[in-house]
Design a protein around this motif. Structure first.
Motif, PDB file in Angstrom:
ATOM      1  N   GLY A 188       0.823  -1.207   0.000  1.00  0.00           N
ATOM      2  CA  GLY A 188       0.000   0.000   0.000  1.00  0.00           C
ATOM      3  C   GLY A 188       0.857   1.256   0.000  1.00  0.00           C
ATOM      4  N   GLU A 189       1.901   1.226   0.803  1.00  0.00           N
ATOM      5  CA  GLU A 189       2.821   2.360   0.891  1.00  0.00           C
ATOM      6  C   GLU A 189       3.543   2.573  -0.453  1.00  0.00           C
ATOM      7  OE1 GLU A 189       2.895   4.301   3.424  1.00  0.00           O
ATOM      8  OE2 GLU A 189       4.453   5.574   2.493  1.00  0.00           O
ATOM      9  N   ALA A 190       3.989   1.477  -1.056  1.00  0.00           N
ATOM     10  CA  ALA A 190       4.675   1.587  -2.350  1.00  0.00           C
ATOM     11  C   ALA A 190       3.749   2.172  -3.407  1.00  0.00           C
ATOM     12  CB  ALA A 190       5.173   0.205  -2.785  1.00  0.00           C
ATOM     13  N   LEU A 191       2.490   1.766  -3.367  1.00  0.00           N
ATOM     14  CA  LEU A 191       1.511   2.282  -4.332  1.00  0.00           C
ATOM     15  C   LEU A 191       1.254   3.773  -4.118  1.00  0.00           C
ATOM     16  CD1 LEU A 191      -1.082  -0.586  -4.593  1.00  0.00           C
ATOM     17  CD2 LEU A 191      -0.264   0.792  -6.515  1.00  0.00           C
ATOM     18  N   SER A 192       1.061   4.174  -2.856  1.00  0.00           N
ATOM     19  CA  SER A 192       0.827   5.600  -2.574  1.00  0.00           C
ATOM     20  C   SER A 192       1.992   6.429  -3.083  1.00  0.00           C
ATOM     21  CB  SER A 192       0.676   5.830  -1.067  1.00  0.00           C
ATOM     22  OG  SER A 192      -0.331   5.028  -0.546  1.00  0.00           O
ATOM     23  N   LYS A 193       3.190   5.942  -2.818  1.00  0.00           N
ATOM     24  CA  LYS A 193       4.384   6.675  -3.244  1.00  0.00           C
ATOM     25  C   LYS A 193       4.448   6.748  -4.775  1.00  0.00           C
ATOM     26  CE  LYS A 193       9.416   6.834  -2.585  1.00  0.00           C
ATOM     27  NZ  LYS A 193       9.653   7.054  -4.004  1.00  0.00           N
ATOM     28  N   PHE A 194       4.120   5.649  -5.428  1.00  0.00           N
ATOM     29  CA  PHE A 194       4.150   5.630  -6.894  1.00  0.00           C
ATOM     30  C   PHE A 194       3.173   6.660  -7.464  1.00  0.00           C
ATOM     31  CE2 PHE A 194       2.895   3.993 -11.090  1.00  0.00           C
ATOM     32  CZ  PHE A 194       4.137   3.750 -11.666  1.00  0.00           C
ATOM     33  N   LEU A 195       1.957   6.697  -6.914  1.00  0.00           N
ATOM     34  CA  LEU A 195       0.947   7.648  -7.389  1.00  0.00           C
ATOM     35  C   LEU A 195       1.404   9.084  -7.136  1.00  0.00           C
ATOM     36  CD1 LEU A 195      -2.272   5.800  -6.143  1.00  0.00           C
ATOM     37  CD2 LEU A 195      -1.474   6.037  -8.517  1.00  0.00           C
ATOM     38  N   ASP A 254       0.283  14.848 -10.360  1.00  0.00           N
ATOM     39  CA  ASP A 254      -1.065  15.196 -10.834  1.00  0.00           C
ATOM     40  C   ASP A 254      -2.105  14.115 -10.575  1.00  0.00           C
ATOM     41  OD1 ASP A 254      -0.182  17.660 -11.827  1.00  0.00           O
ATOM     42  OD2 ASP A 254       0.490  16.727 -13.695  1.00  0.00           O
ATOM     43  N   GLN A 255      -1.871  13.264  -9.584  1.00  0.00           N
ATOM     44  CA  GLN A 255      -2.865  12.241  -9.281  1.00  0.00           C
ATOM     45  C   GLN A 255      -3.600  12.610  -7.995  1.00  0.00           C
ATOM     46  OE1 GLN A 255      -3.679   9.878 -11.407  1.00  0.00           O
ATOM     47  NE2 GLN A 255      -2.113  10.818 -12.696  1.00  0.00           N
ATOM     48  N   PRO A 256      -4.917  12.426  -7.942  1.00  0.00           N
ATOM     49  CA  PRO A 256      -5.665  12.674  -6.707  1.00  0.00           C
ATOM     50  C   PRO A 256      -5.254  11.646  -5.659  1.00  0.00           C
ATOM     51  CG  PRO A 256      -7.040  11.529  -8.285  1.00  0.00           C
ATOM     52  CD  PRO A 256      -5.761  11.845  -8.998  1.00  0.00           C
ATOM     53  N   LEU A 257      -4.814  12.105  -4.494  1.00  0.00           N
ATOM     54  CA  LEU A 257      -4.392  11.151  -3.469  1.00  0.00           C
ATOM     55  C   LEU A 257      -5.574  10.878  -2.547  1.00  0.00           C
ATOM     56  CD1 LEU A 257      -0.789  12.514  -2.962  1.00  0.00           C
ATOM     57  CD2 LEU A 257      -1.527  10.537  -4.307  1.00  0.00           C
TER      58      LEU A 257
END
Lengths: 495, 495
Positions: free
Chosen positions: A427-434, A439-442
């Motif tokens: 999950g952390e890796a994905l958040s960081k990737f986004l 320009d991605q909505p977090l």
């Protein structure tokens, strides 16, 4: 290539071998024992005769038995810069006489369509162009397209465009071959009747102009069934294109924002199919192979495609988004989209896609940066990726090793990560990737959703049985399932 | 699944994008520049107009230009223990009325045929059985099979057996659809005319009973063309089965020695396709996509299959050979054979297979242990693997990284291996693998060949152009090529 000689074993050794097979595979591989509910049928140790009898007989209650086989089907894929110009020859080779070319008004003006039309013209093949495909098709737009195709009665189809175009062409093909069918006959159950497609369709060549949907390889077509207020579709192997022509010159004109959101669709295709329930945990086992769904759960062949697509996306998507001149990264993303298409086209997707449909359709008014349209829009890839960190935190417990392997694909050193932390790490890796992609909505709040919208998103997700049934770890009891979906959406509000 | 909206770029930005593409891809990806011989056509820096003109026009001399695209095609694959019993329903679903079942006299007595016949009978489908397939088919045996099929004129074929059976069924299908064709019309050039197959064939379902050839996924059929004294075949995508049913229960009766030699075929399929020349180094570029060969060189999709098959074979073949009760290893080897089939079926094989044909046919009298036959036999997998250590020592210089990756698949720690040692390390790993597998001839001398036989083996290898053209590092000048083949065979005498 040339086989070794096949030695004929004696009857006795064959019997011994079968017995060993049965002993070895009990459980899980002997088809008649994969459901533990059946063990009471023979509390004593089964004899060889029992097994042979059971293998010969129809299984007792297939609706409760788990699947024991998987089937991989994919379109042929031709990949190469400039390959679009070969498409006229392909139709000449298949002796097509009347081709229906399907596109949308934007793509109609672009080079891929020019190449396609020139190719057909050069070969002297009669064709007509339908350029009214609606982006994000609705049942009404699909029916309009079908109404165009039926009287023309083409002997082949050519789709040039993104997933909306390719999906619409699949449906034009289907209902031209089944002109008497009611539209709902083939629509996924429970919204439609979900009938299998019992005849081969006409040849369809798909030329994708986006690197995202993978529709050129799959038997899936998605649209809004407005009459039932839900996004659904039709999925059957016979819908898949005959040939997908993946020409990296054709995705050159995608703006950076479209590269990003298309690529996030690829990311979730690969992650969801990689983490979907295993095919042999799916129920019911079909009594006829024609009823084996295309979305059948993770299997050893889809796994290869999904993991490779994930690795490529992590490596090349940021480059493709940041540098419009990075043709290598764009080419690799087109290939990754196709590989992910083969992966999820045979294994399926689950929670991110299931929740994305209400997220897109209940858009509170968000307009994604870089999309030059007049109306609010949450691009499909964005609506899919926004729940991904929460989803894979949730699903990790079903198979920590797979989730750790996925985290590793993001460059995380997992050598000292405990298995119970797999979800948190991914999950952390994905958040960081986004975040790094830009320009991605977090989170859903950035899209304008509020806590009070969650109930409606839950209700909009529930009809997506075809994908929810592949979600690992999801409770099968309705109220518990709603609680879990609510939790995922709440955790996706912001991060 | 659902596409992001496709944004229409302005004409100016499209022109800029195309220009960037062309700049980026020059060389190697711009199709009109992949052959350095063409650079003299425009010594000045090419303008956008030049490129557009060249992209529109027919390339100047395709026979000298390198390939720029690859095409992946594979049969649908159903995999699962017990899946054979579904085959009757498959023919009912495709509305087949007259099925020609193809097998050999040994397999005719085994359970897979029993399952297949029961399935057809249960569905009330008319069928006839041809059980006279010759193991290691000759043109005469193939013609006999075709003569059986033509008057029956089936609307579908079912092959149950090893590669010989599946290959023969492909040819029965081909010449039933082209009843007027001369046998040599479709045979690989230069021995035959190598004409492309211009019509779709009838449905063919293949049920492999060995884990080796991968024939259930490929468009290749191999036989001895006795009239020309060479092993050759017919290869075209249209020959590939509609569906391969891979049922691990069907390989249970293979004796250990057959597991071993079939598995060595898988090993070489994966290693040869992984190390074949890249598709975009192959010449000529076809002027029509129908002439793009199935054996087109390594490409990014075949690579995935070949490497995975290699890893599985290294892991599971020793177990499958040593323990007849190891059903997991046997199942994994069936899957690996199929994966390798997709890999080499689209990338090709090269030197090991090229030299294996004369090695098998010029057998000085060797009879492989564990093969219960009356006549001398060098099983195909054995004849392929015996030159592998020498071959990959030779080919390594073409692409040391790939050869190191292959060595790593054998468990070698390559982190400190120099690139120039890649061939030595892989050759060593292969020799050790063959030695550890047990009962394998460690060199041609163990098969009874002597130094004085080498010249004849070289002469027998030379006609195998279709595979030799994919060999990396092989000299294109005839005398030099002969020297190199001679060297490989000499190094394969003993190790």
């Amino acid at each position: 290539m040339v086989p070794a000689i096949r030695i004929h074993a004696s009857a006795a050794s064959r019997a011994r071998n079968l017995l060993r097979t049965v002993q070895y595979t009990h459980p899980p591989s002997c088809p008649c024992h994969s459901n533990p509910n059946h063990h009471h049928h023979h509390p004593r140790t089964p004899t060889l005769a029992d097994h042979v009898r059971r293998h010969m007989a129809t299984p007792p209650d297939p609706s409760r038995e788990k699947e024991y086989a998987f089937e991989m089907a994919a379109s042929s894929i031709r990949f190469g810069p400039g390959a679009t110009k070969e498409v006229g020859m392909d139709f000449a080779n298949m002796k097509a006489k009347r081709v229906c070319v399907v596109t949308d008004t934007n793509v109609a003006k672009l080079d891929p369509m020019k190449q396609a039309i020139e190719g057909l013209t050069r070969e002297g093949i009669e064709f007509t162009v339908f350029d009214k495909v609606r982006v994000e098709p609705k049942d009404s737009s699909v029916k309009e397209a079908i109404a165009f195709a039926k009287p023309y009665n083409p002997d082949a189809f050519l789709a040039v465009g993104g997933g909306s175009v390719i999906d619409t062409a699949k449906l034009m093909n289907l209902y031209t071959v089944f002109p008497e069918a009611d539209f709902l006959d083939f629509v996924n159950a429970p919204l439609g009747k979900g009938l299998p497609v019992t005849k081969p369709l006409r040849p369809l060549v798909a030329v994708p102009t986006t690197a995202g949907t993978g529709s050129e390889t799959t038997g899936t077509a998605i649209f809004d069934l407005v009459s039932k207020g839900a996004k659904t579709g039709i999925a059957h192997r016979n819908l898949k294109p005959t040939l997908g022509i993946c020409d990296p010159l054709n995705t050159r004109t995608m703006p950076s924002a479209v590269h990003a959101s298309s690529g996030l669709d690829v990311l979730c295709h690969s992650l969801e199919s990689w983490t979907a329930i295993p095919y042999n945990e799916r129920t019911p086992r079909p009594t006829n192979p024609i009823n084996r769904p295309a979305y059948q759960g993770a299997n050893p062949i889809s796994d290869i495609f999904s993991l490779q697509a994930l690795r490529s996306t992590v490596k090349y998507l940021p480059r493709a988004v940041k540098d419009p001149e990075d043709f290598e990264a764009q080419s690799e993303m087109l290939l990754a989209a196709t590989l992910a298409g083969v992966g999820f086209g045979n294994a399926g997707v689950h929670l991110c896609h299931g929740m994305s449909y209400p997220i897109s359709s209940q858009n509170p008014g968000y307009k994604h940066a870089g999309y030059d349209v007049q109306h609010p829009i949450i691009p499909h890839g964005v609506s899919v990726a926004v729940t991904a960190p929460a989803v894979f935190r949730f699903t990790a417990a079903s198979n920590p090793d797979r989730h750790l392997a996925a985290a590793e694909a993001f460059g995380v050193d997992v050598s000292n990560v405990k298995r119970e932390s797999a979800g948190e790490v991914l999950g952390e890796a994905l958040s960081k990737f986004l975040y790094d992609l830009g320009d991605q909505p977090l989170g859903l709040k950035n899209l304008g959703f509020k806590s009070e919208d969650i109930e409606s998103l839950v209700e909009g997700t529930l009809p997506q049985r075809r994908v929810l049934m592949l979600a690992p770890n999801l409770n099968s009891e309705l109220e518990a399932e709603k609680d879990e979906l609510r939790g995922l959406l709440e955790q996706s509000l912001e991060y």
